[in-house]
Scaffold this motif. Structure first.
Motif, PDB file in Angstrom:
ATOM      1  N   ALA A 139       0.823  -1.209   0.000  1.00 10.06           N
ATOM      2  CA  ALA A 139       0.000   0.000   0.000  1.00 10.06           C
ATOM      3  C   ALA A 139       0.854   1.254   0.000  1.00 10.06           C
ATOM      4  O   ALA A 139       0.450   2.298  -0.523  1.00 10.06           O
ATOM      5  CB  ALA A 139      -0.933  -0.002   1.209  1.00 10.06           C
TER       6      ALA A 139
ATOM      7  N   ALA B  49      -3.197   7.539  -0.644  1.00  9.56           N
ATOM      8  CA  ALA B  49      -2.058   7.001   0.082  1.00  9.56           C
ATOM      9  C   ALA B  49      -1.510   8.016   1.064  1.00  9.56           C
ATOM     10  O   ALA B  49      -1.137   7.690   2.198  1.00  9.56           O
ATOM     11  CB  ALA B  49      -0.956   6.584  -0.906  1.00  9.56           C
TER      12      ALA B  49
ATOM     13  N   LEU C 150       3.072   6.593   3.135  1.00  9.28           N
ATOM     14  CA  LEU C 150       1.724   6.239   3.545  1.00  9.28           C
ATOM     15  C   LEU C 150       1.328   7.128   4.712  1.00  9.28           C
ATOM     16  O   LEU C 150       1.978   7.130   5.761  1.00  9.28           O
ATOM     17  CB  LEU C 150       1.684   4.762   3.962  1.00  9.28           C
ATOM     18  CG  LEU C 150       0.326   4.059   3.973  1.00  9.28           C
ATOM     19  CD1 LEU C 150      -0.288   4.070   2.583  1.00  9.28           C
ATOM     20  CD2 LEU C 150       0.486   2.639   4.478  1.00  9.28           C
TER      21      LEU C 150
ATOM     22  N   ALA D 112      -4.419   6.798   6.059  1.00  7.13           N
ATOM     23  CA  ALA D 112      -4.379   5.537   5.313  1.00  7.13           C
ATOM     24  C   ALA D 112      -3.920   4.397   6.212  1.00  7.13           C
ATOM     25  O   ALA D 112      -4.466   3.281   6.154  1.00  7.13           O
ATOM     26  CB  ALA D 112      -3.448   5.673   4.109  1.00  7.13           C
TER      27      ALA D 112
ATOM     28  N   LEU E   3      -5.991   0.959   7.123  1.00  3.81           N
ATOM     29  CA  LEU E   3      -5.405  -0.347   6.836  1.00  3.81           C
ATOM     30  C   LEU E   3      -5.406  -1.239   8.067  1.00  3.81           C
ATOM     31  O   LEU E   3      -5.749  -2.421   7.999  1.00  3.81           O
ATOM     32  CB  LEU E   3      -3.971  -0.186   6.324  1.00  3.81           C
ATOM     33  CG  LEU E   3      -3.786   0.184   4.856  1.00  3.81           C
ATOM     34  CD1 LEU E   3      -2.319   0.384   4.558  1.00  3.81           C
ATOM     35  CD2 LEU E   3      -4.362  -0.885   3.951  1.00  3.81           C
TER      36      LEU E   3
ATOM     37  N   VAL F  75      -6.356   1.812  -1.166  1.00  9.11           N
ATOM     38  CA  VAL F  75      -5.427   2.930  -1.046  1.00  9.11           C
ATOM     39  C   VAL F  75      -5.112   3.396  -2.465  1.00  9.11           C
ATOM     40  O   VAL F  75      -4.516   2.653  -3.248  1.00  9.11           O
ATOM     41  CB  VAL F  75      -4.147   2.521  -0.295  1.00  9.11           C
ATOM     42  CG1 VAL F  75      -3.164   3.692  -0.234  1.00  9.11           C
ATOM     43  CG2 VAL F  75      -4.490   2.050   1.119  1.00  9.11           C
TER      44      VAL F  75
ATOM     45  N   ARG G 190      -3.311   5.247  -5.251  1.00  7.11           N
ATOM     46  CA  ARG G 190      -1.981   5.790  -5.546  1.00  7.11           C
ATOM     47  C   ARG G 190      -1.637   5.457  -6.989  1.00  7.11           C
ATOM     48  O   ARG G 190      -2.245   4.592  -7.609  1.00  7.11           O
ATOM     49  CB  ARG G 190      -0.938   5.196  -4.595  1.00  7.11           C
ATOM     50  CG  ARG G 190      -0.816   3.693  -4.668  1.00  7.11           C
ATOM     51  CD  ARG G 190       0.236   3.162  -3.680  1.00  7.11           C
ATOM     52  NE  ARG G 190       1.447   3.912  -3.764  1.00  7.11           N
ATOM     53  CZ  ARG G 190       1.928   4.678  -2.758  1.00  7.11           C
ATOM     54  NH1 ARG G 190       1.285   4.750  -1.618  1.00  7.11           N
ATOM     55  NH2 ARG G 190       3.043   5.356  -2.901  1.00  7.11           N
TER      56      ARG G 190
END
Length: 276
Positions: free
Chosen positions: A127, A237, A247, A251, A255, A264, A266
């Motif tokens: 991520a 992100a 990150l 975010a 998660l 996420v 990106r």
């Protein structure tokens, strides 16, 4: 939001525990008109530690075959491909993400035991570093609620909003856009700004019912709480956090703690909003 037409939804398969990821990824691929590509990273070190070198390779091939059958059961018309790639899982998936539309992976148990999952867990690393949006799938199926997206006014959160609107349209779901305010902010002005930006991007998706809400509090905590009734939660992100790493804090909170699947967003190229 732009992505190459030929890019597939990619699934990172570590073990049979990741098979639930295939089901959701297959639905996502079909909804977006994409093919599905299954990737298993084969670790030779683990193979040599097994009783026979051939057994882990056979297990990897069986895993790809089972995932292929599952995807076709879920979406019979879906084009499904698979490959076994030699190398460590995270570097393999990071390289493959450079030509993927979306990368789907399991959460490694984060939603049920966040304190048990290290910061360098594969889902977190992917991520933070993938070249495309990353879908982190939970072990329990989500409710059929709205598509939730966090918006903070930053360009990256606008890309997450654009992705969320497209996903809501393809899922026949409503969109819930949420902006978390701080103590010194004018709630009415923030609500006006949120409504305006959602209206600009929603012009391309008139079929999607939208709701805009502002809530005062900690952004990560508020979004985690709201995600309990969402079918998927989406976040950039890294939003309006210039001092953060790859990150952002919000975010990371989603998660580790959101019970819903999390995308996420990106690696996307922004496109001008209608009326902007």
């Amino acid at each position: 939001m732009t992505a190459a037409a030929g890019q597939a939804v990619m699934v990172g398969l570590g073990s049979a525990r990741n098979l639930p990821v295939v089901r959701i990824a297959a639905q996502e691929a079909a909804a977006h008109g994409r093919s599905l590509h299954l990737v298993h990273a084969f670790d030779w070190a683990a193979a040599f530690a097994a009783d026979t070198v051939a057994a882990p390779r056979d297990e990897a091939e069986d895993l790809i075959a089972r995932a292929n059958d599952l995807a076709r059961d879920v979406e019979p018309e879906l084009t499904v491909t698979g490959e076994i790639v030699e190398g460590p899982r995270v570097p393999v998936l990071l390289r493959r993400s450079e030509r993927a539309f979306l990368l789907a992976v399991g959460d490694g148990g984060m939603a049920t035991c966040a304190d048990c999952v290290p910061a360098d867990a594969p889902a977190v690393q992917l991520a933070a570093r993938a070249s495309c949006p990353v879908l982190v799938v939970r072990r329990e199926p989500p409710p059929q609620g709205p598509v939730l997206v966090g918006v903070d006014g930053s360009p990256s959160s606008n890309r997450a909003l654009e992705w969320a609107l497209e996903c809501a349209g393809r899922r026949n779901a409503r969109l819930l856009a949420l902006r978390v305010t701080e103590q010194d902010e004018d709630d009415d002005e923030v609500k006006r700004q949120l409504t305006e930006v959602v209206g600009r991007y929603a012009g391309r998706h008139p079929e999607v019912p939208t709701e805009c809400h502002t809530i005062r509090g900690d952004p990560g905590g508020v979004l985690v709480e709201q995600s309990r009734s969402a079918q998927v939660a989406m976040v950039a992100a890294r939003g309006d956090e210039p001092g953060r790493g790859m990150l952002g804090a919000v975010a990371q909170s989603l998660l580790y703690h959101a019970p819903s699947p999390v995308i996420v967003v990106r690696g996307m190229t922004d496109t001008a909003a209608q009326g902007a």
